[in-house]
Design a protein around this motif. Sequence first.
Motif, mmCIF file in Angstrom:
data_model
loop_
_atom_site.group_PDB
_atom_site.id
_atom_site.type_symbol
_atom_site.label_atom_id
_atom_site.label_comp_id
_atom_site.label_asym_id
_atom_site.label_seq_id
_atom_site.Cartn_x
_atom_site.Cartn_y
_atom_site.Cartn_z
ATOM 1 N N ARG A 293 0.811 -1.178 0.086
ATOM 2 C CA ARG A 293 0.188 -0.253 0.017
ATOM 3 C C ARG A 293 0.796 1.454 -0.081
ATOM 4 O O ARG A 293 0.347 2.294 -0.416
ATOM 5 N N SER A 294 1.969 1.182 0.542
ATOM 6 C CA SER A 294 2.722 2.349 0.533
ATOM 7 C C SER A 294 3.665 2.555 -0.688
ATOM 8 O O SER A 294 4.473 3.418 -0.848
ATOM 9 N N VAL A 295 3.682 1.639 -1.655
ATOM 10 C CA VAL A 295 4.422 1.825 -2.940
ATOM 11 C C VAL A 295 3.348 2.622 -3.956
ATOM 12 O O VAL A 295 1.997 2.192 -4.151
ATOM 13 N N PRO A 296 3.737 3.609 -4.563
ATOM 14 C CA PRO A 296 3.034 4.563 -5.285
ATOM 15 C C PRO A 296 2.263 3.636 -6.644
ATOM 16 O O PRO A 296 2.934 2.763 -7.057
ATOM 17 N N VAL A 297 1.156 4.019 -6.878
ATOM 18 C CA VAL A 297 0.370 3.106 -7.902
ATOM 19 C C VAL A 297 1.474 3.357 -8.918
ATOM 20 O O VAL A 297 1.352 2.259 -9.976
ATOM 21 N N GLU A 298 1.816 4.452 -9.408
ATOM 22 C CA GLU A 298 2.630 4.657 -10.804
ATOM 23 C C GLU A 298 3.882 4.085 -10.693
ATOM 24 O O GLU A 298 4.398 4.014 -11.787
ATOM 25 N N GLU A 299 4.203 3.309 -9.634
ATOM 26 C CA GLU A 299 5.631 2.512 -9.791
ATOM 27 C C GLU A 299 5.364 1.330 -9.458
ATOM 28 O O GLU A 299 6.467 0.337 -9.325
ATOM 29 N N ARG A 300 4.130 0.509 -9.521
ATOM 30 C CA ARG A 300 3.958 -0.783 -9.263
ATOM 31 C C ARG A 300 3.320 -1.315 -10.910
ATOM 32 O O ARG A 300 2.410 -0.780 -11.079
ATOM 33 N N MET A 301 3.471 -2.649 -11.106
ATOM 34 C CA MET A 301 2.631 -3.095 -12.218
ATOM 35 C C MET A 301 2.561 -4.725 -11.847
ATOM 36 O O MET A 301 3.102 -5.291 -10.909
ATOM 37 N N ILE A 302 1.572 -5.133 -12.684
ATOM 38 C CA ILE A 302 1.426 -6.829 -12.198
ATOM 39 C C ILE A 302 1.523 -7.569 -13.528
ATOM 40 O O ILE A 302 1.187 -7.004 -14.679
ATOM 41 N N ALA A 303 1.790 -8.689 -13.337
ATOM 42 C CA ALA A 303 1.738 -9.920 -14.394
ATOM 43 C C ALA A 303 0.056 -9.897 -14.834
ATOM 44 O O ALA A 303 -0.706 -10.074 -13.638
ATOM 45 N N ALA A 304 -0.385 -9.974 -15.677
ATOM 46 C CA ALA A 304 -1.814 -9.979 -16.086
ATOM 47 C C ALA A 304 -1.938 -10.750 -17.628
ATOM 48 O O ALA A 304 -1.687 -10.504 -18.376
#
Length: 289
Positions: free
Chosen positions: A128-139
Amino acid sequence: MNDFGRYGVWVSRRLWPEDANLIASAAQELEGLGFGSVWIGGSPPDDLHLVESILAATSHLVVGTSIVDIWRSRGEVLAASQHRLDRHYAGRFALGVGSGHAPTAESLGQAYVKPLTKLRDFLTDKLRSVPVEERMIAALGPKALETARELTAGALPYLTPPAHTADARRILGPDRLLIPEQKVFLGTDPAQARTVARRITTSYLALPNYTTMLRNYGFTDDDLAGEGSDHFVDTAVVWGDEAAVRKGVDAHLEAGADHVAIQVLSADAGEHLPLEEWRQMASIFLGHD
């Protein structure tokens, strides 16, 4: 994240040497060749030391994880590692995470139940502390892509054809990153190319996450049985001369990808970084002689 252009490389963590000087040399060569990113696969450890070594050796190369498996990861350690890298290398690291596969979870004594729910919880709690713009997911599937749109900067599909890229772009919308991985082999002999390809692709055919997705794009049970049909292999791994390799990778860009992570296969079956093959790809995609 910095603008990293259209082409990067994908490479398993297992191929990176232990020696810090060799890591730095390879990273600097990648950056010097002009690739905009390097994506570390094979679920790198959540201390992210390999990522940090690559970042420290370069000045603008973007480094991503593709992906850290949430079944293996201690979320609090991973989040702390991301914060450390962001302090020192702001805008140059993309934290890619994913829900992995049943064999991994089961090998760790965990039940592979509701993996997408677990991934969403991991994002909203542990990360939750990692900014949205700096995380991605396998999808791969629509629900995972919707999660990428809702909770992250975008998606990191793996082993997907360009038709999947087009569908993923529609689901993600125009403002999320879409960075598919594409395997390539530079060589025109069909027997050799398919032998090299099957060293990599066969293991994925035992994983329902991939086979379910592939059936949605026209592959039959026969295509996905055993070591896979030639049709499957020729789609999973773009091979041929320079023009064929370029066309196969660029098909993802034409379908809506922002950037393609190129996994370059070597005829040499040994575990090593494909340095010479990276140089060949730079000649094809980045105009280096």
